[in-house]
Scaffold this active site. Structure first.
Site, PDB file in Angstrom:
ATOM      1  CB  CYS B  64      27.576  54.014  50.696  1.00 33.96           C
ATOM      2  SG  CYS B  64      27.885  52.429  51.417  1.00 33.96           S
ATOM      3  CB  SER B 124      19.601  59.893  54.281  1.00 34.75           C
ATOM      4  OG  SER B 124      20.282  59.924  55.501  1.00 34.75           O
ATOM      5  CD  GLU B 129      19.988  56.236  56.017  1.00 39.77           C
ATOM      6  OE1 GLU B 129      20.102  55.149  56.546  1.00 39.77           O
ATOM      7  OE2 GLU B 129      20.865  57.115  56.026  1.00 39.77           O
ATOM      8  CD  GLN B 135      26.351  54.308  57.475  1.00 34.33           C
ATOM      9  OE1 GLN B 135      25.740  55.350  57.257  1.00 34.33           O
ATOM     10  NE2 GLN B 135      26.578  53.412  56.529  1.00 34.33           N
ATOM     11  N   GLY B 204      13.794  32.426  44.590  1.00 28.29           N
ATOM     12  CA  GLY B 204      14.528  33.374  43.748  1.00 28.29           C
ATOM     13  C   GLY B 204      15.753  33.833  44.517  1.00 28.29           C
TER      14      GLY B 204
END
Lengths: 270, 467
Positions: B64, B124, B129, B135, B204
Site C-alpha cells: 500500500c 515504514s 510494523e 509482504q 459499535g
C-alpha cells in the site's frame, strides 16, 4: 565461599541474566539458553548433593546448609517442570533471581561444615523429609508467581504499563502456574507428612501430633487447601486469591525457620 | 525531493544491486495507487525487465505504501536505474514528468541498506510494523517460484528477511502496540493469555471496531459478537470477521447481565459506539462478572463520549481502559520504538556489511586475485622445498625459475579470467566464480547461496498496521 559455591551462584546469576533479558527481547535462543543454564545448574547441583549424601549415607537435609541446598534444588526442578508444562519462560527471571539470592545467602552466611553422621533412619524417613522440602519449594514457587500476579494486576489497574510489562505473562497463566505449584506442594506435603507420621509411629509407638512442626504442617495443609477451594469462587478469584496464596507462604517460612530452629523437638537441624 | 542517485561509475561488469521506487514519503497516495502492482503484474514486470535486458535478476515489491523494483543490472549497469525508471513509466503509462521528484533510486550498498531498512520496518509509515516483513516474504517467494530471482537477489532477500527477524527479535522496535485497537487487544491478552476460545463482544461497528475485529480474528478468538444500533452494519462487520451480529436491544443479554437464557458473558468488551454516553453501567458490568463466576472482564472503552461509566473502574476483576488511557500507552510505545532506532540501524548496518562482503568476494577481480595469491603461495612453498635441497642452483637461476613459474600462473589464470569476462549472464558468472572458489578452497564461508526458499519461514509479529 568455595569455588563450587561461586560456580553455583554464577550459574543461577547467568540464568537470571538470560531470563531477564528474555523479558525485553524474547529471542527464542536466549530463552533456550536461560533454560539450559538453569537445567545445567540443576544437574550440577544434583551431583553436589549426591556427593554430600555419599559422605553421610543419607539425603543431605540434617543440617541447615544441606537442607537449604536441597530446597533450592527442588525449587529449580519444580520450576523447570512448570516451565515445560505451561510453556512459559517469562517467570524464569523472578525464580532464578530468588535462587541466586538464596544460594548467595547460603554460601556466605550458612556454615558449610560437614554435619555429624546422622543415625540410620531408613528410606521412609528420607522420603518424608525430601517430600516435605519439595512441598516447601513448590509453595515458594507459588509465592513468587502470586507476587508477580499481584504486581501485574496492579500495573493493569494503574493503566501505566512500563517496558517490561509487555513481556510479563498473562494473569491467567500466572494463576494457573501458581495453582499447579500449590497442587504439587499439597501432594508432596500430604505424602511427606503421612510418611513422617508412620515413621514416628513405628519408632515411638505414637503419632507425636503435639510437636509444633506437625501442628504447623497441618496448618499449612489447611491454608493451601483453602486457597485451592476458594480461589475459584466468584468473590475470591483473581488478586484476592493471589494475595491469599502469597500470605500462606508465611506459614511455610515460619515452619522452616522459627519452628525448625527453636520450637520443635524432633525436627531440628543438626 | 528524492532524486535518482544513479550508479554512474564503474558499475558495468560488476555484481551490483539496483532499485527504484516510491513510497509514502515521496509520493501521495494518488500517485502510489497508479504505480502499484498486483501480484501478477509484479511477476510480469519482473519478466519484462529481464526480457528487455535491463536487469538480469528482478523482483517487484508492491504494498500500500511503496512500489519498488529491485534487480541486478547486466552489462549496462551504469544506466540501469534510468532504464528501470523508463520501464516504470511505460508499464503504468505515466508520464516521466509526473514521477519527477517522486521516485528514488539506489545502487550498490545504498540499495542493499535501503531494502534491509524496509525489512526492519525502519522505512515504514508506522515505525517497526511487522506487516512489511510478511509482504516482503510473499513477494520474494512468488518471484523465486516464478524464476525471476537469481543468486544475488536470493542472497539479498534472504538477508533482508534475516535482518527483519533479527531487528524484531533483538530490539523492542515492534514489541509494543502503537495503535489504540491493538493496544486494547494486547492488554486483554495480558489478562487472559491466549485469546483462543475466548468470547469478545464488540459494541459499535465503526473503523476502530473493524480494526479490533481483525486483530481478534488474527488471534483466533473463540467467539465474536457484534452489537450495533444499526443491525445491518453489525451484521456486515460480523460477516467480515466471522462473528455473530446481535440486535442493540439484546445488549444486556450479550453482556450476560440479563439473567439466564442469554448467550453468556464475554471475556472482553470493546466498546466504540459514538454519541450515546455511558450505557455500560457499573451495575451491568458487575452482573456480567457475576454471570461469569467472578472471572475477570477486560473492557476497552474507545467511545467518545465514554461508553462505560467511570465508576465501573473500581469493580473487582474488571479491567477498564478508556480511549485516553490507551492513547497514552500508544504514545509511550511510539517513543519507546523511536528509542530503538539506533539499535535497529546497527543491525541493518551489520547485515548490509555482511552482504557487501559476500558480494565483493564474488567480484571477478577478487576471485582472480585470490587465485593468484593461492598459486603464488604454493609456488613459493614448492620453490623453497625443492631448490633448498639443490645446492648447485645459483641465485640468478633461482630468479629465472621464479619468473617462469610466475608467468605460468598468469597463463593458467588467463583462461578463467577470459571466461569470466565473456560470461554474459549474471547467473553463469556467479556460478563460475563460486565453482572456482569452491574448487580451490578460497572461501570456506561462501556457501549458502541457497536458491531455495529456505529463508522463508514464518516470523511472528503483529500485523498491526499495513504497509
Amino acid at each position: 565461599m568455595t569455588h563450587l559455591g561461586w560456580l553455583t551462584v554464577a550459574c543461577y546469576a547467568a540464568s537470571f541474566a538470560c531470563y531477564a533479558r528474555f523479558l525485553y527481547a524474547p529471542n527464542p535462543w536466549l530463552g533456550r539458553l536461560a533454560t539450559a543454564l538453569l537445567a545445567g545448574e540443576i544437574v550440577a547441583e544434583y551431583f553436589v548433593l549426591l556427593e554430600r549424601s555419599h559422605g553421610m549415607h543419607a539425603v543431605p537435609y540434617d543440617d541447615l546448609y544441606g537442607s537449604m541446598s536441597l530446597f533450592a534444588w527442588l525449587l529449580g526442578v519444580t520450576y523447570l517442570g512448570l516451565e515445560t508444562f505451561h510453556r512459559q519462560r517469562s517467570v524464569g527471571a523472578f525464580v532464578t533471581l530468588l535462587l541466586a539470592v538464596w544460594m548467595t545467602l547460603l554460601e556466605t552466611l550458612v556454615p558449610r561444615t560437614a554435619p555429624p553422621l546422622p543415625p540410620a533412619r531408613g528410606p521412609l524417613f528420607a522420603f518424608h523429609v525430601t517430600l516435605n522440602t519439595w512441598a516447601y519449594a513448590a509453595f515458594a514457587l507459588s509465592f513468587v508467581l502470586s507476587v508477580v500476579y499481584l504486581l501485574q494486576d496492579r500495573i493493569l489497574r494503574l493503566r501505566h504499563p512500563g517496558a517490561a510489562f509487555w513481556r510479563f505473562p498473562a494473569l491467567d497463566v500466572l494463576e494457573r502456574m501458581a495453582r499447579s505449584s500449590v497442587y504439587i506442594g499439597l501432594a508432596a506435603l500430604t505424602a511427606g507428612a503421612t510418611m513422617g507420621l508412620i515413621w514416628a509411629h513405628r519408632l515411638m509407638g505414637s503419632y507425636t501430633l503435639s510437636d509444633p512442626k506437625v501442628m504447623v504442617t497441618f496448618a499449612i495443609l489447611v491454608v493451601y487447601a483453602a486457597y485451592l477451594l476458594i480461589s475459584r469462587s466468584a468473590r475470591w478469584r483473581g488478586a484476592r486469591a493471589a494475595a491469599l496464596c502469597a500470605a500462606n507462604f508465611g506459614f511455610v517460612l515460619f515452619s522452616y525457620t522459627l519452628v525448625n530452629l527453636y520450637l520443635t523437638k524432633f525436627h531440628r537441624f543438626l | 525531493m528524492p532524486e535518482i542517485s544513479n550508479a554512474k561509475g564503474p558499475m558495468a561488469g560488476r555484481i551490483q544491486v539496483a532499485l527504484i521506487g516510491c513510497n509514502h514519503r515521496t509520493a501521495p497516495v494518488e500517485l502510489r495507487e497508479r504505480v502499484a502492482f498486483t501480484p501478477q503484474q509484479a511477476l510480469d514486470a519482473a519478466d519484462e525487465l529481464r526480457r528487455r535486458g535491463i536487469l538480469e535478476e528482478a523482483l517487484v515489491l508492491s504494498t500500500c505504501n511503496r512500489s519498488e523494483l529491485y534487480g541486478v543490472p547486466g552489462e549496462s549497469g551504469a544506466m540501469a536505474t534510468d532504464a528501470m525508471r523508463d520501464f516504470l513509466t511505460s508499464f503504468h503509462r505515466i508520464s516521466a514528468a509526473e514521477l519527477n521528484g517522486r521516485i528514488y533510486g539506489r545502487a550498490g550498498p545504498e540499495a542493499v541498506r535501503h531494502l534491509f531498512r524496509v525489512a526492519a520496518g525502519l522505512d515504514s509509515m508506522l515505525l517497526g510494523e511487522a506487516e512489511i516483513l510478511g509482504q516482503l516474504r510473499t513477494a520474494y517467494g512468488q518471484a523465486l517460484e516464478h524464476g525471476t530471482t537469481g543468486p544475488v537477489l536470493n542472497r539479498l532477500f534472504q538477508g533482508a528477511l534475516e535482518t527483519g527477524k533479527r531487528v524484531r527479535a533483538e530490539t523492542e522496535i515492534g514489541a509494543r502496540p502503537v495503535s489504540v485497537a491493538l493496544a486494547g487487544v494486547k492488554l486483554a491478552e495480558h489478562v487472559f493469555g491466549s485469546l483462543k476460545g475466548r468470547v469478545a463482544l464488540i459494541i459499535g461497528a465503526g473503523a476502530v471496531a473493524e480494526q479490533v475485529a481483525e486483530h481478534l480474528r488474527n488471534r483466533g478468538i473463540g467467539s465474536l459478537r457484534v452489537v450495533n444500533r444499526s443491525y445491518s452494519r453489525a451484521a456486515e462487520l460480523a460477516g467480515e470477521a466471522g462473528g455473530e451480529a446481535l440486535a442493540w436491544e439484546s445488549l444486556e443479554a450479550a453482556l450476560g447481565a440479563g439473567g439466564h437464557g442469554g448467550p453468556g458473558a464475554p471475556d472482553m468488551i470493546i466498546a466504540s459506539a459514538g454519541g450515546i454516553g455511558a450505557f455500560l453501567t457499573r451495575e451491568m458490568l458487575e452482573r456480567s462478572i457475576a454471570a461469569r463466576g467472578g472471572r475477570p472482564i477486560f473492557v476497552a472503552d474507545l467511545g467518545v463520549p465514554r461508553n462505560a461509566a467511570p465508576d465501573a473502574a473500581g469493580v473487582y476483576n474488571l479491567y477498564l481502559y478508556n480511549v485516553d488511557d490507551l492513547g497514552e500507552i500508544v504514545e509511550q510505545n511510539k517513543k519507546a520504538r523511536e528509542a530503538e532506532i539506533p539499535r535497529a540501524e546497527a543491525i541493518v548496518a551489520e547485515q548490509s556489511a555482511k552482504f557487501e562482503a559476500w558480494r565483493q568476494r564474488l567480484e571477478t577481480r577478487s576471485v582472480l586475485d585470490d587465485l593468484r595469491n593461492r598459486f603464488g603461495e604454493q609456488r613459493e612453498g614448492l620453490l623453497r622445498e625443492r631448490l633448498g635441497e639443490s645446492e648447485g642452483v645459483s641465485p640468478e637461476e633461482r630468479e629465472r625459475i621464479a619468473r617462469i613459474t610466475g608467468e605460468l600462473i598468469e597463463r593458467i589464470l588467463s583462461q578463467p579470467a577470459e571466461r569470466l569476462r565473456n560470461e554474459k549472464g549474471m547467473r553463469g558468472r556467479v556460478a563460475t566464480i563460486e565453482a572456482l572458489r569452491y574448487s580451490f578452497g578460497l572461501d570456506a564461508t561462501l556457501g549458502g547461496l541457497d536458491a531455495t526458499a529456505g529463508g522463508l519461514d514464518e516470523t511472528a509479529g503483529d500485523a498491526e498496521d499495513e504497509e
